[in-house]
Design a protein around this motif. Structure first.
Motif, mmCIF file in Angstrom:
data_model
loop_
_atom_site.group_PDB
_atom_site.id
_atom_site.type_symbol
_atom_site.label_atom_id
_atom_site.label_comp_id
_atom_site.label_asym_id
_atom_site.label_seq_id
_atom_site.Cartn_x
_atom_site.Cartn_y
_atom_site.Cartn_z
ATOM 1 N N PRO A 1 -11.335 -11.839 -1.015
ATOM 2 C CA PRO A 1 -11.488 -10.808 -2.049
ATOM 3 C C PRO A 1 -11.106 -11.353 -3.427
ATOM 4 C CG PRO A 1 -10.375 -9.921 -0.116
ATOM 5 C CD PRO A 1 -10.473 -11.399 0.097
ATOM 6 N N SER B 1 -9.713 -3.715 -4.045
ATOM 7 C CA SER B 1 -10.642 -2.591 -3.936
ATOM 8 C C SER B 1 -10.397 -1.542 -5.011
ATOM 9 C CB SER B 1 -10.538 -1.955 -2.550
ATOM 10 O OG SER B 1 -9.228 -1.459 -2.326
ATOM 11 N N GLU B 2 -9.271 -1.631 -5.695
ATOM 12 C CA GLU B 2 -8.965 -0.668 -6.765
ATOM 13 C C GLU B 2 -8.488 -1.435 -8.000
ATOM 14 O OE1 GLU B 2 -6.180 2.236 -5.444
ATOM 15 O OE2 GLU B 2 -7.296 2.756 -3.636
ATOM 16 N N ALA C 1 -5.257 -5.664 -0.842
ATOM 17 C CA ALA C 1 -5.873 -4.330 -0.871
ATOM 18 C C ALA C 1 -6.114 -3.847 -2.296
ATOM 19 C CB ALA C 1 -4.993 -3.339 -0.114
ATOM 20 N N SER C 2 -5.401 -4.448 -3.253
ATOM 21 C CA SER C 2 -5.583 -4.037 -4.650
ATOM 22 C C SER C 2 -6.951 -4.434 -5.185
ATOM 23 C CB SER C 2 -4.486 -4.653 -5.512
ATOM 24 O OG SER C 2 -4.583 -6.081 -5.489
ATOM 25 N N GLU D 1 0.817 -1.201 0.000
ATOM 26 C CA GLU D 1 0.000 0.000 0.000
ATOM 27 C C GLU D 1 0.855 1.257 0.000
ATOM 28 O OE1 GLU D 1 -3.760 -0.244 2.424
ATOM 29 O OE2 GLU D 1 -2.623 -1.882 3.368
#
Length: 761
Positions: free
Chosen positions: A336, A276-277, A273-274, A241
């Motif tokens: 995810p 989410s984008e 976390a990627s 991040e």
């Protein structure tokens, strides 16, 4: 669409790995998600385990070989091995022992570093398929945690400052967690021992080291010195991040300064976390990849660009750990988007880091030790070869010395046999000469004995006591005189002959002795006696002890004296006539005269004997009466008176001249006559005695020389015995060094084979 392509690529790679026998089960990713351990039949880590076992066996043989060489060279004589070689062999024992100790403890070490809360502990837990280390939000790990395998069934922990104290595995949460009250120092090492049966990675001698965040401590140099110098692989766990921070780069720059091109893997953790984008995923991934590759290739310069692409991974350790530890298995849809891609990339990281770890550990752990062992065996082989060559050279030299000594010994013994025969013959000849010379000289001195006796000038008296002392002194005078005269005649010549013979013997014997022995013995032993002198033992006192002098007055023209002279003269004539041939015949007149004379003589002697029986006190009176009776009958009284007057005057004259001097002269004449007879009896004995002295002197001299030669022979025999022992010992040295050198060659071959099998792959 990009995600679908990556998913397809990873699935194809997994299928290929299964077909090549990398995984035991066809759907390894499903098993992984169900939390089951993955066991690779041909895992690259197994190569390290096999190599470690092989190199330890080789070093076990090397240790036995070096110990045997150490014992051998310490038994070798100093003339065969130098002190430098001996000290080098002594040092090899400590070197091999040290290497063996290191090898038994050697393992594949992976060190995980990164900033606080980047997920280092989570990555290790995911690799171990168990939540062993404390992890969570914030600064969790406050010290170094080393996870290693144990053969025991129950896990435990040990703190480095209390190595003999075991703690329960649950206490690791309190000891290593920065959130607890009992915070430890950031350089402290806590060793976590986890059963090998629960983790295949640990059973392959892999050690994983977790560290505090490099951004919360200034003791980076101390960390590196204590925990990083023996690490085979470094894993930089970064936060995807954000980007690589200067703190992380500075730490690995320090590592790169102390270690030559360390193996560094970069894990961009929290890549979940990627999800989410998704629109920026590729751009962010490319940005991280570019910066990571640039850091590895340009800044650290540890790998090239192509290899650097295989050192950077994008993973989510939290997802992998959850998938591997949860019961019952969770569905992948619970994670995810992109979970399977991230999971396969974590497996790809594990596979590549295991390959790198095994390859790196083989070189870092074994390559240097193998080279040291090769140099050690090579040096030992050279030392053993030098010992063998030196032993052979010395053995050749000793054999030549032995042959020379044997020839010398045989020559000395042969020459001594010849010399002994010659010396015996020479001594016999010289003894005969001495005997003849002494006999001749003593006979001559006996003829001149009267001169020696007449030279004796002492007061003479016919008194018994005085005469006894006179005789003793005369005995001593004659003994000294004879000895002095014989020495004057013989000693110089005889001594010269003896010394000449001795010098000849000494010279002959010296030629048989070694030069150094010649000088030594010449100074102490090989010199003739300077005080040798022949002793002429003539003990006149005992020899003439039966001498009885006759000092009574005897008239020279007394009847008895005349008759004795006459009978002696006739005896001499008879003896002389018997020795001559009879040439003239005897006439009758002559015959009658002889018969008449014989009759008269017989009658006169008978009358004298009768008269002497009547009055034995005066031989002169008896003789006078006998002569008077005879003359009265044959001649007239006038002629008898005139003759008697003359006879009386002669008697008176001799009686008046019978003084002490006349008595001394008579005594000496009687002593000379008696001594002459006695001395003639000991001529042979005296000459034999003198010759015996010479023989004894020469024999003793030669015996001393023979003793010296015997000592030299004994010394040569002792030296021969010593040479035989040395030759035998040198032969043993040569044989043992040859065998040990062959063993060194075998060990070198084993090391070369180990290098080809494990280090040159």
């Amino acid at each position: 669409m990009r995600d679908n392509w990556m998913m397809s690529s990873l699935i194809n790679r997994s299928i290929s790995m299964v077909s090549n026998g990398v995984h035991n089960q066809s759907n390894s990713h499903l098993n992984a998600m169900n939390g089951q351990n993955i066991t690779s039949t041909d895992s690259p880590l197994k190569l390290f385990v096999l190599a470690k076992k092989t190199i330890n066996e080789i070093f076990l043989d090397i240790n036995a070989f070096v110990t045997e060489c150490h014992d051998f060279v310490n038994d070798v004589n100093e003339e065969v091995i130098s002190k430098d070689q001996l000290s080098r062999v002594d040092s090899f024992t400590a070197k091999v022992t040290g290497i063996r100790d290191v090898l038994t403890r050697d393992h594949m070490k992976v060190a995980f570093f990164g900033r606080t809360s980047n997920g280092k502990s989570s990555v290790i837990n995911a690799v171990l398929h168990n939540k062993i280390l404390p992890s969570g939000l914030g600064h969790t790990t406050n010290c170094f945690l080393q996870v290693e395998g144990t053969d025991e069934d129950e896990p435990y922990i040990v703190v480095d400052d209390k190595p003999n104290t075991r703690l329960n595995i649950e206490s690791v949460q309190d000891l290593a967690n920065a959130l607890t009250a009992g915070e430890m120092g950031d350089s402290t090492l806590v060793r976590v021992f986890w059963p090998k049966s629960k983790c295949s990675l640990l059973s392959d001698d892999v050690v994983l080291v977790d560290s505090p965040g490099i951004d919360v401590s200034a003791n980076l140099d101390e960390w590196i010195d204590k925990h990083c110098l023996d690490a085979d692989v470094f894993v930089l766990v970064s936060n995807s991040e954000s980007t690589l921070m200067r703190t992380e780069k500075n730490f690995f720059h320090k590592v790169n300064e102390k270690l030559s091109k360390p193996n560094v893997f970069i894990l961009n953790n929290r890549w979940d976390a990627s999800a989410s984008e998704p629109e920026n995923l590729e751009l962010v991934r490319k940005q991280h990849m570019t910066r990571d590759i640039d850091f590895l290739t340009v800044e650290l310069n540890v790998v090239d660009t192509e290899e650097a692409k295989d050192r950077v991974f994008f993973v989510s350790a939290k997802e992998v750990l959850q998938a591997r530890t949860q019961r019952p298995p969770v569905n992948s849809s619970a994670f995810p988007d992109g979970f399977q891609i991230r999971y396969f990339e974590f497996e790809d990281f594990e596979r590549k880091f295991e390959q790198c770890l095994s390859k790196s550990a083989l070189k870092t752990k074994f390559a240097q030790h193998t080279k040291r062992a090769q140099r050690l065996t090579s040096e030992l082989s050279h030392i053993l070869d030098a010992i063998q060559q030196k032993s052979n050279q010395l053995m050749t030299s000793k054999c030549e010395q032995r042959n020379e000594l044997m020839e010398k010994l045989q020559f000395i013994e042969q020459q001594m046999h010849l010399l002994t025969d010659e010396v015996k013959h020479q001594i016999c000849h010289l003894v005969e000469q001495v005997e003849v010379k002494v006999s001749s000289a003593l006979t001559e001195e006996i003829r001149r004995l009267s001169l020696l006796v007449n030279d004796f000038d002492r007061p003479f008296s016919s008194d018994c006591l005085v005469l006894g002392v006179y005789k003793k002194e005369l005995h001593s005078h004659v003994e000294r005189g004879l000895g002095s005269n014989l020495r004057a005649r013989l000693s110089t010549a005889l001594t010269c002959n003896v010394e000449s013979a001795q010098h000849e013997m000494i010279e002959r014997v010296m030629n048989l002795l070694p030069p150094q022995e010649q000088q030594k013995q010449f100074n102490y032993s090989l010199t003739p006696r300077q005080n040798f002198e022949i002793l002429y033992r003539i003990n006149c006192e005992s020899l003439c002890s039966d001498f009885q002098e006759d000092l009574e007055f005897k008239f020279s023209f007394g009847l008895i004296q005349m008759i004795r002279r006459f009978t002696k003269s006739n005896d001499y004539k008879k003896d002389f006539n018997k020795s001559l041939p009879s040439t003239a015949p005897q006439t009758p007149s002559n015959s009658e005269v002889v018969q008449t004379s014989s009759v008269l003589n017989t009658d006169a002697l008978a009358l004298i004997d009768k008269l002497s029986l009547v009055s034995p006190q005066s031989h002169t009176t008896v003789g006078l009466l006998g002569v008077s009776a005879f003359l009265v009958r044959t001649i007239g009284w006038r002629l008898i008176a005139i003759t008697g007057s003359v006879y009386g005057l002669l008697y008176i004259y001799e009686r008046l001249t019978w003084t002490n001097r006349a008595k001394e002269s008579t005594f000496k004449r009687q002593y000379v006559n008696h001594s002459t007879r006695k001395l003639k009896l000991i001529v042979d004995l005296t000459s034999a005695n003198c010759s015996h002295q010479v023989q004894q002197e020469l024999s003793s001299t030669f015996a001393r020389l023979c003793h010296l030669v015997d000592e030299v022979i004994v010394d040569i025999q002792s030296e021969l015995k010593l040479l035989d022992q040395q030759i035998q010992r040198l032969d043993e040295y040569s044989s043992i060094s040859r065998k040990l050198k062959n063993r060194a060659n075998f060990l070198a071959n084993d090391l070369n084979k180990f290098t080809d099998d494990y280090l040159n792959i």
